[in-house]
Design a protein around this motif. Structure first.
Motif, PDB file in Angstrom:
ATOM      1  N   PHE A 220      77.528  35.082  56.490  1.00 30.44           N
ATOM      2  CA  PHE A 220      78.471  34.470  57.976  1.00 30.44           C
ATOM      3  C   PHE A 220      79.730  34.633  58.419  1.00 30.44           C
ATOM      4  CE2 PHE A 220      75.308  31.725  55.025  1.00 30.44           C
ATOM      5  CZ  PHE A 220      74.254  32.236  55.141  1.00 30.44           C
ATOM      6  N   LEU A 221      80.712  34.762  57.621  1.00 34.19           N
ATOM      7  CA  LEU A 221      81.988  34.720  58.529  1.00 34.19           C
ATOM      8  C   LEU A 221      82.119  36.224  58.888  1.00 34.19           C
ATOM      9  CD1 LEU A 221      84.706  32.501  56.126  1.00 34.19           C
ATOM     10  CD2 LEU A 221      82.949  31.873  58.611  1.00 34.19           C
ATOM     11  N   LEU A 222      81.875  37.184  58.055  1.00 34.46           N
ATOM     12  CA  LEU A 222      82.155  39.055  58.003  1.00 34.46           C
ATOM     13  C   LEU A 222      80.673  39.136  59.576  1.00 34.46           C
ATOM     14  CD1 LEU A 222      82.053  39.982  54.945  1.00 34.46           C
ATOM     15  CD2 LEU A 222      84.101  40.570  56.808  1.00 34.46           C
ATOM     16  N   VAL A 223      79.475  38.692  59.455  1.00 35.55           N
ATOM     17  CA  VAL A 223      78.612  38.818  61.151  1.00 35.55           C
ATOM     18  C   VAL A 223      79.298  38.174  62.251  1.00 35.55           C
ATOM     19  CG1 VAL A 223      76.332  38.626  61.892  1.00 35.55           C
ATOM     20  CG2 VAL A 223      76.762  38.829  59.562  1.00 35.55           C
ATOM     21  N   GLY A 224      80.198  37.485  61.983  1.00 39.46           N
ATOM     22  CA  GLY A 224      80.234  36.498  63.033  1.00 39.46           C
ATOM     23  C   GLY A 224      81.459  37.050  63.219  1.00 39.46           C
ATOM     24  N   LEU A 225      82.728  37.589  62.434  1.00 43.04           N
ATOM     25  CA  LEU A 225      83.398  38.346  63.235  1.00 43.04           C
ATOM     26  C   LEU A 225      82.885  39.659  63.985  1.00 43.04           C
ATOM     27  CD1 LEU A 225      86.372  37.773  60.058  1.00 43.04           C
ATOM     28  CD2 LEU A 225      86.593  36.794  62.633  1.00 43.04           C
TER      29      LEU A 225
END
Length: 353
Positions: A220-225
């Motif tokens: 989720f963090l990677l997609v958000g970044l």
């Protein structure tokens, strides 16, 4: 350096290649400094605790473990905790910068759109209704709550002819936040078991989280970044005003939706893993803007690294000041962030965006 003639007949200074190069060098230099600070606080996070471990033993535990007690503490407890702190700090820092850019509110932070309160409300529902007691369960309920709260705020802020604007989104976020906070309080006050479980999560902490929690929130963090990086050029144009951005070919609604999705993913995942941690996004966004200027292509990565440094440093301080116990990172950041918030309110010239 080049010059132009203004309407009064006087030459006006324009930034030349030397000025742009110097600014770029300063920005890169500050990023390098943040990376070095992150390495230092990361080592401190692994070495400092109720059981101090020398740096030499830390190095051995990382690269040549033999199964000793120090190796177990470093590899199973402190290393996952440090990795989670870096992830959550980056997420909250980037989300804070995005929030301030989209709302045009210098006092905005990731909780402004109700994301933190939505996550907290769904965690309480999970505890009260389904008996969830594990951090694994908290992650998914909190993320779902963050997503639902963001969608509700966006829909409420979109009512009317003008569609979603910084003002309507901020007002909708405040209204939804108060409603969710009231509902959360009503549930936890009615059930003692729910209150006890929620209280541990709500304080905001990196303690007690194993490597599986960091692994669960990483996608989720990677997609958000990625969404945040894609959103940076659009935010630069929105800073000129929506009419100007449209005139330059920017799709304003798409830019707003992309930013909202990035904030939801980053804040939701961070809050799910560690509970609501306040002030990180507020503090580091202003710090990054002071050193990099308003260009979000530089501001976002700088805010992310600064968020990781601040969060890990606060976690280390919490372990030192209350040894052999520890002060939760959410409490330490509140003690640091509250005076900074007052400072921003009083220094209006600093907080103007």
């Amino acid at each position: 350096m080049t010059t132009a003639i203004t309407g009064s007949g006087r030459p006006a200074r324009r930034p030349g290649r030397t000025d742009i190069g110097a600014q770029r060098s300063r920005r890169i230099g500050f990023l390098v400094v943040l990376l070095l600070l992150l390495v230092l606080v990361g080592l401190a996070s692994i070495a400092v605790g109720a059981r101090p471990i020398p740096l030499g033993s830390v190095w051995d535990a990382l690269w040549s473990p033999v199964g000793g007690e120090n190796d177990i503490v470093v590899r199973t407890l402190r290393l996952p905790r440090t990795a989670l702190g870096i992830e959550v700090g980056i997420a909250l820092g980037v989300a804070g910068a995005l929030m301030q850019g989209h709302t045009r509110n210098p006092l905005a932070e990731p909780g402004l759109l109700g994301v933190s309160f939505g996550a907290g409300f769904f965690v309480v529902l999970g505890i009260f209704t389904f008996g969830v007691t594990s951090l694994f369960g908290y992650v998914w309920f909190a993320f779902a709550g963050a997503f639902v709260a963001s969608v509700v705020v966006f829909l409420l802020g979109s009512l009317g002819r003008g569609g979603p604007t910084p003002v309507t989104l901020a007002l909708a976020g405040v209204a939804v936040s108060y409603l969710l906070r009231a509902l959360t309080s009503a549930i936890v006050l009615a059930d003692q078991a729910t209150l006890d479980a929620y209280r541990f999560w709500d304080v905001g902490s990196l303690a007690g989280r194993d490597a599986s929690i960091a692994a669960q929130i990483t996608p989720f963090l990677l997609v958000g970044l990625v969404l945040a990086a894609a959103n940076a050029p659009g935010l630069n144009l929105l800073a000129l005003g929506e009419d100007m951005a449209r005139g330059l070919g920017q799709h304003v609604l798409l830019t707003r939706c992309t930013g909202l999705a990035a904030v939801t993913l980053l804040t939701g995942a961070a809050v799910a893993a560690c509970g609501p941690i306040a002030f990180v996004g507020l503090v580091v966004a202003h710090l990054a803007r002071f050193f990099t200027g308003p260009d979000y292509r530089w501001l976002l990565p700088t805010a992310g690294l600064a968020g990781a440094v601040l969060l890990l440093a606060a976690d280390v301080i919490g372990r030192v000041v209350a040894r052999p116990g520890e002060l939760q990172v959410g409490i330490v950041l509140a003690l640091v962030g509250a005076p900074f918030f007052v400072f921003l309110v009083r220094r209006r010239r600093m907080v103007r965006l």
